[in-house]
Design an enzyme around this catalytic site. Sequence first.
Site, PDB file in Angstrom:
ATOM      1  N   LYS A 128       0.892  -1.211  -0.041  1.00  0.00           N
ATOM      2  CA  LYS A 128      -0.102  -0.031  -0.034  1.00  0.00           C
ATOM      3  C   LYS A 128       0.590   1.344  -0.179  1.00  0.00           C
ATOM      4  CE  LYS A 128      -3.869   1.894   2.788  1.00  0.00           C
ATOM      5  NZ  LYS A 128      -4.522   1.538   3.965  1.00  0.00           N
ATOM      6  N   SER A 212      -9.484   1.368   2.832  1.00  0.00           N
ATOM      7  CA  SER A 212      -8.475   2.306   2.175  1.00  0.00           C
ATOM      8  C   SER A 212      -7.400   1.617   1.447  1.00  0.00           C
ATOM      9  CB  SER A 212      -8.040   2.945   3.039  1.00  0.00           C
ATOM     10  OG  SER A 212      -7.230   2.618   3.977  1.00  0.00           O
ATOM     11  N   SER A 213      -7.178   0.169   1.673  1.00  0.00           N
ATOM     12  CA  SER A 213      -6.068  -0.717   1.070  1.00  0.00           C
ATOM     13  C   SER A 213      -6.557  -1.051  -0.410  1.00  0.00           C
ATOM     14  CB  SER A 213      -5.813  -1.767   1.831  1.00  0.00           C
ATOM     15  OG  SER A 213      -5.420  -1.307   3.217  1.00  0.00           O
ATOM     16  N   ILE A 233      -7.757   0.241  10.625  1.00  0.00           N
ATOM     17  CA  ILE A 233      -8.087   0.956  11.701  1.00  0.00           C
ATOM     18  C   ILE A 233      -9.459   0.374  11.760  1.00  0.00           C
ATOM     19  CG2 ILE A 233      -9.063   2.838  12.802  1.00  0.00           C
ATOM     20  CD1 ILE A 233      -6.898   4.553  11.689  1.00  0.00           C
ATOM     21  N   GLY A 234     -10.554   0.563  10.839  1.00  0.00           N
ATOM     22  CA  GLY A 234     -12.038   0.326  10.783  1.00  0.00           C
ATOM     23  C   GLY A 234     -12.416  -0.671   9.627  1.00  0.00           C
ATOM     24  N   GLY A 235     -11.402  -1.146   9.091  1.00  0.00           N
ATOM     25  CA  GLY A 235     -11.746  -2.076   7.664  1.00  0.00           C
ATOM     26  C   GLY A 235     -10.994  -2.078   6.673  1.00  0.00           C
ATOM     27  N   SER A 236      -9.841  -1.135   6.772  1.00  0.00           N
ATOM     28  CA  SER A 236      -9.282  -0.845   5.517  1.00  0.00           C
ATOM     29  C   SER A 236      -8.403  -1.640   4.839  1.00  0.00           C
ATOM     30  CB  SER A 236      -7.976   0.287   5.931  1.00  0.00           C
ATOM     31  OG  SER A 236      -8.808   1.529   6.018  1.00  0.00           O
TER      32      SER A 236
END
Length: 281
Positions: A128, A212-213, A233-236
């Site tokens: 990433k 985000s990945s 963090i929250g699902g990336s």
Amino acid sequence: MAAATQPWRDVAKAKLESINESIPLAWRLPFIPRSEEQRDVTGGYIQQYLSKEEIEITETDARTIVEYTSAGRWATETVTRAFCHRASLAHQLTFFDAAIEDAKSLDAYYLKNQKPIGPLHGLPVSLKDQFHVKGVETSMGYVGWIGTFQGKKGTGKEKVFESELVKELRDLGAVLYCKTSVPHSLMTGETVNNIIEYTWNPKNRNLSCGGSSGGEGALIGLRGSPVGFGTDIGGSIRIPAAFNGLYGLRPSAGRLPYYGMANSMDGQNSVLSVVGPLAPS
């Protein structure tokens, strides 16, 4: 009188053009269909641009790749070139020349010592665009980070500093060959920025690849990488894994080294971002 500032759209355009120009001419697609014409670019569509050997290599799982490169059955350079080609078709941020030189060094080590350099000998690994890699710029989707180190000029770290996990992957014998797109700020479940623009799902280019990945999800979903690392963090990691039919893991905080990573929220310690892997199997 202050120096004139180049318009941000011109800076972004120049960056995108430099990414496109990094792809060898022989690997550039003669025609890119619209999503209405070709919704799914995985499988047979991308395979038409690859040799039989490249298809075999790039559709082999990471464990088997390491098994073959560590036994001398496949040359690391051959494996790296195959994944560089497939990744270029996926249109990612690439640094092929340095990767191929690293692959040649690994092959030379094996020929001399008749053993792998480490447990990941010859394995291509994508990252990433949050990891700092020597010789490669980290923009993290921000136009304002182009030509800087995390938005600051003259630090002496530009294209020199490396994230801790990058160093460890090299020591283990991995070949780092490609960095993938992210949304600016990272904190979103899809991948769009003012440099690369929108990153679509390769299975259905009318849909998102997640975030985000998301660049990792799209690339690995297209089998342009056997394994890659993102952050979460929250699902990336988990969102792109789900959107692209992959396996993704958000480890416990601190399980994998995070030192030296670029980030949007330095000092935010309530819910820590972590590094984790994505892979097709």
